[in-house]
Design a protein around this motif. Sequence first.
Motif, short mmCIF file in Angstrom:
data_model
loop_
_atom_site.label_atom_id
_atom_site.label_comp_id
_atom_site.label_asym_id
_atom_site.label_seq_id
_atom_site.Cartn_x
_atom_site.Cartn_y
_atom_site.Cartn_z
N GLN B 179 41.69 72.26 -11.58
CA GLN B 179 40.29 72.10 -12.01
C GLN B 179 39.52 71.21 -11.04
OE1 GLN B 179 43.02 71.40 -13.99
NE2 GLN B 179 43.06 73.46 -14.88
N ARG B 180 40.20 70.23 -10.47
CA ARG B 180 39.53 69.37 -9.50
C ARG B 180 39.12 70.16 -8.26
NH1 ARG B 180 42.17 64.51 -6.10
NH2 ARG B 180 40.29 63.50 -5.34
N LEU B 181 40.04 71.04 -7.82
CA LEU B 181 39.73 71.88 -6.66
C LEU B 181 38.49 72.74 -6.93
CD1 LEU B 181 43.16 73.25 -5.39
CD2 LEU B 181 41.57 71.77 -4.17
N ILE B 182 38.47 73.34 -8.11
CA ILE B 182 37.32 74.19 -8.44
C ILE B 182 36.04 73.35 -8.44
CG2 ILE B 182 36.29 75.71 -10.18
CD1 ILE B 182 39.20 76.31 -11.12
N ALA B 183 36.12 72.18 -9.07
CA ALA B 183 34.94 71.32 -9.13
C ALA B 183 34.50 70.88 -7.73
CB ALA B 183 35.23 70.11 -10.01
N LEU B 184 35.48 70.59 -6.87
CA LEU B 184 35.15 70.19 -5.49
C LEU B 184 34.49 71.34 -4.74
CD1 LEU B 184 38.38 68.18 -4.55
CD2 LEU B 184 36.05 67.25 -4.57
N LEU B 185 35.02 72.55 -4.97
CA LEU B 185 34.42 73.74 -4.33
C LEU B 185 32.98 73.89 -4.79
CD1 LEU B 185 37.40 76.26 -4.56
CD2 LEU B 185 36.24 75.57 -2.46
N ARG B 186 32.75 73.74 -6.08
CA ARG B 186 31.38 73.87 -6.61
C ARG B 186 30.49 72.79 -6.02
NH1 ARG B 186 32.55 78.77 -7.49
NH2 ARG B 186 33.59 79.32 -9.43
N TYR B 190 30.11 76.13 -3.05
CA TYR B 190 30.79 77.43 -3.13
C TYR B 190 30.53 78.02 -4.51
CZ TYR B 190 34.56 80.88 -2.60
OH TYR B 190 35.28 82.04 -2.50
N ASP B 191 29.77 79.12 -4.57
CA ASP B 191 29.40 79.62 -5.90
C ASP B 191 29.99 81.00 -6.20
OD1 ASP B 191 27.91 81.00 -4.11
OD2 ASP B 191 25.94 80.34 -4.84
N ARG B 192 30.89 81.48 -5.33
CA ARG B 192 31.52 82.77 -5.63
C ARG B 192 32.59 82.57 -6.72
NH1 ARG B 192 33.50 84.66 0.00
NH2 ARG B 192 34.40 86.30 -1.27
N PRO B 193 33.03 83.66 -7.34
CA PRO B 193 34.06 83.48 -8.36
C PRO B 193 35.34 82.91 -7.73
CG PRO B 193 33.29 85.78 -8.28
CD PRO B 193 32.59 85.05 -7.19
N ILE B 212 33.60 70.24 -18.93
CA ILE B 212 33.67 70.22 -17.47
C ILE B 212 33.41 71.64 -16.96
CG2 ILE B 212 35.17 69.75 -15.48
CD1 ILE B 212 36.73 67.89 -17.58
N PRO B 213 32.21 71.92 -16.45
CA PRO B 213 31.89 73.28 -16.04
C PRO B 213 32.62 73.67 -14.75
CG PRO B 213 30.08 71.80 -15.49
CD PRO B 213 31.12 70.96 -16.17
N LEU B 214 33.19 74.85 -14.72
CA LEU B 214 33.96 75.28 -13.55
C LEU B 214 33.38 76.52 -12.88
CD1 LEU B 214 37.57 74.73 -14.99
CD2 LEU B 214 36.27 73.21 -13.49
N GLY B 215 32.26 77.01 -13.40
CA GLY B 215 31.65 78.20 -12.77
C GLY B 215 32.45 79.44 -13.11
N GLU B 216 32.18 80.51 -12.34
CA GLU B 216 32.80 81.79 -12.68
C GLU B 216 34.26 81.84 -12.23
OE1 GLU B 216 32.15 86.61 -12.17
OE2 GLU B 216 30.86 85.25 -11.04
N LEU B 217 35.14 82.13 -13.19
CA LEU B 217 36.57 82.23 -12.89
C LEU B 217 37.04 83.64 -13.22
CD1 LEU B 217 37.70 78.88 -14.55
CD2 LEU B 217 37.04 79.27 -12.18
N LYS B 218 37.94 84.17 -12.38
CA LYS B 218 38.43 85.53 -12.64
C LYS B 218 39.94 85.56 -12.51
CE LYS B 218 34.74 88.67 -11.39
NZ LYS B 218 34.32 89.67 -10.38
N GLN B 219 40.53 86.53 -13.20
CA GLN B 219 41.98 86.62 -13.20
C GLN B 219 42.49 87.39 -11.99
OE1 GLN B 219 43.35 87.58 -17.07
NE2 GLN B 219 45.50 87.64 -16.44
N ALA B 220 43.28 86.75 -11.15
CA ALA B 220 43.75 87.39 -9.92
C ALA B 220 44.81 88.45 -10.20
CB ALA B 220 44.31 86.34 -8.97
N THR B 221 45.55 88.24 -11.26
CA THR B 221 46.71 89.09 -11.52
C THR B 221 46.31 90.54 -11.78
OG1 THR B 221 47.66 87.12 -12.48
CG2 THR B 221 48.85 89.16 -12.82
N VAL B 222 45.16 90.74 -12.38
CA VAL B 222 44.77 92.11 -12.70
C VAL B 222 43.84 92.70 -11.63
CG1 VAL B 222 45.00 91.79 -15.17
CG2 VAL B 222 42.81 91.31 -14.08
N ALA B 223 43.48 91.88 -10.62
CA ALA B 223 42.49 92.35 -9.65
C ALA B 223 43.12 93.29 -8.61
CB ALA B 223 41.87 91.16 -8.94
N GLU B 224 42.30 94.13 -8.04
CA GLU B 224 42.73 94.97 -6.92
C GLU B 224 42.86 94.09 -5.68
OE1 GLU B 224 43.28 98.31 -6.83
OE2 GLU B 224 43.06 98.32 -9.00
N LYS B 225 43.80 94.46 -4.81
CA LYS B 225 44.00 93.73 -3.57
C LYS B 225 42.68 93.57 -2.79
CE LYS B 225 47.83 93.71 -0.31
NZ LYS B 225 49.07 94.35 0.07
N ALA B 226 41.92 94.66 -2.74
CA ALA B 226 40.70 94.65 -1.94
C ALA B 226 39.67 93.67 -2.50
CB ALA B 226 40.10 96.05 -1.89
#
Lengths: 530, 344
Positions: B179-186, B190-193, B212-226
């Motif tokens: 969560q700290r990494l995400i917050a640091l990125l924000r 960095y505003d991409r998911p 603690i707002p973390l912005g848009e998060l997405k699940q990598a496990t179900v995502a397409e490689k691309a």
Amino acid sequence: MIAFAALLERLAFTPSRNTKIALLKNYFAETPDPDRGYALAAMAGALSFTAAKPAMLRALAMERTDPELFAWSYDYVGDLAETVALIWRGRAERPNSLPPGLAEVVEALKTTPKADLPELVAGWLDISDSSSRYAILKLITGSLRVGASARLAKTALAESGSVTPDEIEEVWHGLEPPYTPLFAWISGHAPRPDPKDAPVFRPPMLAQSLEGVDLTTFNPSDWRAEWKWDGIRAQLVKTLGGERVYTRTAEDIGHAFPDLLEILTDLDSHVVLDGELLVMQGDEPAPFADLQQRLNRKSPARTMLRDRPAGVRLYDILFEDGEDLRNLPFDARRKRLETWFARLSPPRMTLSELIPFENFSELAALRESARSEGIEGLMLKRADSPYVPGRPRGPWWKWKREPLTVDAVMMYAQRGHGKRSSFYSDYTFGLWREGENGRELVPIGKAYSGFTDEELKFLDRWVRAHTTARFGPVREVEQGLVLEIAFDAAQYSKRHKSGVALRFPRVARIRTDKPAAEADELDEFVRTFL
Amino acid sequence: MDWLAPEPEGLFCIPGGFYIDPLRPVACAVISHGHSDHARPGHRRVIATPETLAIMRLRMGDDRAGDVQQPLAYGEEITINGVTLRLAPAGHVAGSAQIVMDYEGQRAVVSGDYKRAPDPTCEPFQVVPCDLFVTEATFALPVFRHPDPAHEIAKLLHNLRLFPDRTHVVGCYALGKCQRLIALLRQSGYDRPVWLHGALISMCALYETFGIPLGELKQATVAEKAELRGGIVLAPPSAIADRWARRLADPVVCLASGWMQVRQRAKARGVELPLIISDHADWDALLKTCEETGASEVWVTHGREEALIHALGLRGIKGRALRLVGYEEEDETESETEADEVTA
């Protein structure tokens, strides 16, 4: 220094060649002269400073650190320069100063008297961050293992302009750091630097492997055959500017072969010769291990020169008295080589003989019968082939002997690097012998190639499912999988418990059909191959 | 100080009858923070910050996080058998606390794990003056001086610009570091998911309920490689160099940890881009904190005790190594077994 330090850090951790090239290109594009030139020199091993020694660094650090804390830290980190770089306190106290530039450091190291070095270096460390400190310390101790070879740096440089790495090689040894004319040429702002009479390296012509090529389509009279000698490919250069012995990757190895340099010095001709560097036993090549001994020495002792004399089997002539012969067909160059050789008969040099043949089946038989030391197989060269740098497909073929094979048992597996870091792709294998406690496996080598992607997946799964112990990144596996290992030669070795070592071992086949107990015995192996 | 004692179960407050971060199930436990080597299941009564209790319930289930769960917010006081107990922020992860105990005119503070560097995902460390300070010593060598995390995040984003087609997979602890990494990125714009390995999702959701707002998060496990090409994927350290990472597009393997300061450590982990981001106090912060508490005696629980005690000695502070076993060095002990099992 900040950019150079960041580059070093990225290169050190990056396994992929393409990524390294991209990082280098980016660095060359964003860094001005002369810094980028000195960075190139550092990577190519063209910088050396003798005045600064590790002892000096240690003394500097000890002045400022509690000795116990330093000892614990060094013990933990394991590298002196890194420990000093991390433990040094500087920048925090002077946050507004910038680390010294790379050129500033290199130029000062060249000119500063030894007695003044500690103060100079301490001053640099004081105004640097920890990664810049590391880069400075590695630079002055000359142990800059950057994870990028000289050739890779030149390739990146070539790609940032519109020249080839080979074109860079041909001027490289006539240039000095910081290579400003080289960068000017590559960026299109100046003509190609003229090496004039410097003994520069000429990129060699290499052969492709004949494997899978249909010989029946070849007309025997178009081809010349030679032995492929089992030494290292070398280029001997003698010009007005001096003498050099280069490897085929442009490494200057003259220091290890003073016996050859001496012959070149005495030679009454300016030439560039292509040949196989060998250690000779009388008129015959000695085993490759003897040559390795010579290559390992920075400067060989007199006994070494006497017991393992170097020799060269000549393949080709590229320049003679200023004339570039590379565009001549092979036959014409060969004639020039023979004439030159007959005229000068230089000591320690022999011509690599041409093998007369009528047809390829005759050659194939010859190839298999020639199991003598020092022969790896055959070379086929088109009679009309010009000398083209690189590895063009078609004019030259290497026709290696069938590899030797042994059935060994996998004992340990280790993860690979880069793309293979999630796979167990490095395998230690062994043979059976009678030990004190009965029959046991003893390792004879390690292989990490030869398999297809599918086979790698199988091996990876097998390792994970049959692990019996773990030692960090290494897994010990059940003694249950036989690997047919192909190799080029076997030799005695003190480094391995088994007392033998293999050249170019690779996995030829996975023998799931063979019970491990039926894999080969060490005794039998020694009797057959040594 | 004779009313606090190291016992096989952990540090024991004798008059209060409670253990601090005990290693085995006990009748009454005060828990400093939610990392699994400090917060263990099966205690009868658990006293901790509301955030730590929520983290424990998430990780071990309601029934195993303590039969009686007693939330104690930062600054609130309770008295147990004459021992006044309160919790003060430790700045390590959300809910992390120092345990402050007053008894018969003496004060002892147990730091738990802590850091002094700012962290947008948790309350900053508070210096509590005391007679006895019990400190961790994970990074207690003068070679450990953590750089500004913003600099490390800039390193990651620079590399992403240089290699826009490669997936940057960053190994990080599920609790805190992630969560700290995400917050640091924000913070760095960095505003991409941000893509998450399955094992990180629920903890991020819990952090969001902490405000603690973390912005848009997405699940990598179900995502397409691309889809992951050029993206940032966060995953547990055990997954980054193993089979899980094979699904990613030409991944750049990164690891966010204080250990990345040492090259050999980064090399041994097969890390291509080490990010020196730590949730522990570095050498300077350890010494500064010990001094600022004004404690005449410092006990060192886990880490590199000898170096810290030696350095404290040079400053006239008496140090003692407790040698409590069972607390792990962050990132160090996770086994490969775990890596093999985490395929989700």
